[in-house]
Design a protein around this motif. Structure first.
Motif, mmCIF file in Angstrom:
data_model
loop_
_atom_site.group_PDB
_atom_site.id
_atom_site.type_symbol
_atom_site.label_atom_id
_atom_site.label_comp_id
_atom_site.label_asym_id
_atom_site.label_seq_id
_atom_site.Cartn_x
_atom_site.Cartn_y
_atom_site.Cartn_z
ATOM 1 N N ASP A 198 0.844 -1.194 0.000
ATOM 2 C CA ASP A 198 0.000 0.000 0.000
ATOM 3 C C ASP A 198 0.883 1.249 0.000
ATOM 4 O O ASP A 198 1.749 1.412 0.874
ATOM 5 N N PRO A 199 0.721 2.185 -0.947
ATOM 6 C CA PRO A 199 1.570 3.389 -0.985
ATOM 7 C C PRO A 199 1.435 4.277 0.242
ATOM 8 O O PRO A 199 2.334 5.074 0.537
ATOM 9 N N ASP A 200 0.330 4.156 0.985
ATOM 10 C CA ASP A 200 0.159 4.941 2.207
ATOM 11 C C ASP A 200 0.849 4.317 3.416
ATOM 12 O O ASP A 200 0.821 4.880 4.509
ATOM 13 N N ALA A 201 1.480 3.154 3.234
ATOM 14 C CA ALA A 201 2.306 2.496 4.254
ATOM 15 C C ALA A 201 1.626 2.400 5.618
ATOM 16 O O ALA A 201 2.140 2.904 6.619
ATOM 17 N N PRO A 202 0.474 1.725 5.716
ATOM 18 C CA PRO A 202 -0.205 1.621 7.016
ATOM 19 C C PRO A 202 0.555 0.806 8.053
ATOM 20 O O PRO A 202 0.282 0.930 9.253
#
Length: 476
Positions: A198-202
């Motif tokens: 995920d590009p938002d790096a959760p």
């Protein structure tokens, strides 16, 4: 013949020494890392067949992680369950036999898994008899209500990305440590491939592991160094909107010009040109770096139960150009930090210059409730003397009362704070550091919203909600 016997003897001795060395390494030096590795087959079997300890919030009631048994053909096995879900996952982490472990689950694994040395008679008897050894319980310092308020504020912010850290400045206890976006630790085995890409790096804990330019929140560090160097809060400066240096010119945010201002007013109105001038002409590279290091920059906080990426100032100060020093003085350039570090900076100012050892684990208990370990509060650094800290406290109170930050005010309570608008290639990061009551601080908060705009746009309301929730709830 004697020579041949000697050679054989030496080979035997060398082999024996090597064997002893390898045994010592695995049984002494590497014992803990091997025991804490979830991919260790014995550890995996233990985690399935024996319940891990509870992870509890600071109210001693809210369960953040527990092991739930289920019957199978080969007996009872235990699954790890996280009742509070996403709001706490950056702290609690996950335990997975497929993907390893993070957060408190790995940081306190020796206790949670029962692999630590037995501390009670029952534990010793179980170990000797080979019986099951359920893990110890870990009680955190987190206030569950504050954690939810912080997480929900971040999740509903303009970008949904950021971090909040709240600290009790008097004892170093972490009251909230939220990161957004987050993930559901109950489904990590199924969702990990998607989460990791995920590009938002959760999966990244933005509160302690990500670094950002701190923007004008760093001006409190520069101000502290200047006060220690003898600069008075009433010292007068003339601001024409710029500060000229060889090869570099500092320009105020949005090109504003303020004319004659005091040092305190320069902090209130967050004047970049004046702080660059103060950093270059009053403090110097070594003085600024020394103050930042005393506040914890460069520190990985070894001993803290969660990984912390050290804040930094870029190259060593001996290599700074005047332009580098000027930029660092107002929190741009190579300077980078995170909400964890800036919350501790804020707490140290609130606590008369003493930075307490940060703690997120309050105590360790045996399965039958015996307290096995409860660390006492201790001072980690003393970056400021009490008098300087109180001067800076007063300056930060005026940021709230004279800086037009009405949303930061709490009726009947004195509030101190500092905005930060950290410029990036995209929208600025929004920062706000604050503590209250300013005359008897009980809580210090840092909120940061990635690309959230100006400091009082996105970060300030979240921190204000956290602080009000704590103070209205009775605080400590």
């Amino acid at each position: 013949m004697n020579a041949h016997v000697r050679r054989t003897f030496y080979v035997f001795v060398a082999g024996f020494v090597t064997l002893v060395g390898m045994l010592a390494y695995w049984q002494v030096y590497a014992r803990e890392s091997l025991a804490n590795n979830p991919q260790n087959g014995l550890q995996t079997q233990r985690s399935i067949q024996t319940p891990r300890g509870l992870i509890l919030a600071g109210d001693d009631e809210t369960v953040l992680a527990k092991s739930v048994g289920r019957k199978t053909g080969s007996g009872t096995v235990y699954d790890r369950v996280y009742p509070q879900g996403e709001a706490f996952s950056n702290v609690v982490g996950y335990w997975s036999t497929k993907y390893g472990a993070t957060g408190i689950e790995i940081g306190q694994n020796s206790d949670l898994s029962g692999t630590a040395e037995p501390a009670t008679l029952d534990g010793l008897i179980n170990q000797i008899s080979g019986g099951p050894q359920p893990g110890n319980n870990v009680v955190l310092t987190l206030d569950p209500e504050l954690q939810r308020v912080a997480y929900e504020g971040l999740a509903s912010s303009v970008t949904g990305r950021g971090a909040v850290v709240a600290v009790d400045p008097n004892n170093g206890e972490i009251l909230a440590m939220a990161s957004s976006p987050s993930y559901d630790p109950n489904t990590v085995d199924e969702t990990f491939p998607e989460l990791s890409s995920d590009p938002d790096a959760p999966l990244i804990d933005r509160a302690s592991q990500s670094l950002y330019p701190p923007g004008s929140t760093f001006k409190v560090v520069t101000a502290a160094a200047a006060l220690e160097a003898g600069l008075s809060p009433s010292q007068s400066f003339i601001d024409d909107g710029t500060y000229e240096l060889p090869g570099y010119t500092v320009v105020n945010y949005k090109g504003k010009k303020y004319g004659r201002v005091t040092f305190t007013q320069a902090l209130v109105f967050s004047i970049n040109a004046i702080f660059a001038k103060i950093g270059v002409e009053e403090v110097g590279a070594q003085g600024l770096a020394r103050m930042a290091y005393d506040f914890g920059f460069g520190d990985s906080y070894e001993g803290f139960s969660l990984p912390v990426t050290p804040s930094n100032l870029g190259p060593p100060p001996s290599e700074w150009t005047p332009g580098t020093l000027a930029q660092n003085s107002f929190g741009q350039g190579p300077a980078s930090s995170n909400a964890f570090e800036m919350a501790l900076v804020t707490a140290a100012i609130a606590n008369d210059g003493e930075m307490m050892e940060p703690r997120i684990v309050r105590e360790i208990r045996s399965p039958d409730g015996i307290i096995l370990d409860r660390p006492s509060p201790s001072v980690r650094h003393e970056p400021l003397d009490a008098g300087t800290a109180r001067e800076l406290n007063g300056m930060m109170q005026r940021v709230v009362t004279e800086g037009g930050l009405t949303t930061a005010e709490i009726p009947g309570i004195k509030v101190a704070g500092k905005t930060g608008t950290a410029e990036t290639a995209e929208a600025p990061h929004s920062w706000w550091i604050t503590f209250a009551p300013a005359d008897d601080p009980q809580i210090a908060v840092c909120a940061m919203v990635e690309n959230g705009g100006e400091g009082d746009d996105a970060a300030l309301p979240i921190a204000d909600q956290v602080m009000e929730a704590y103070l209205k709830g009775g605080g400590r």
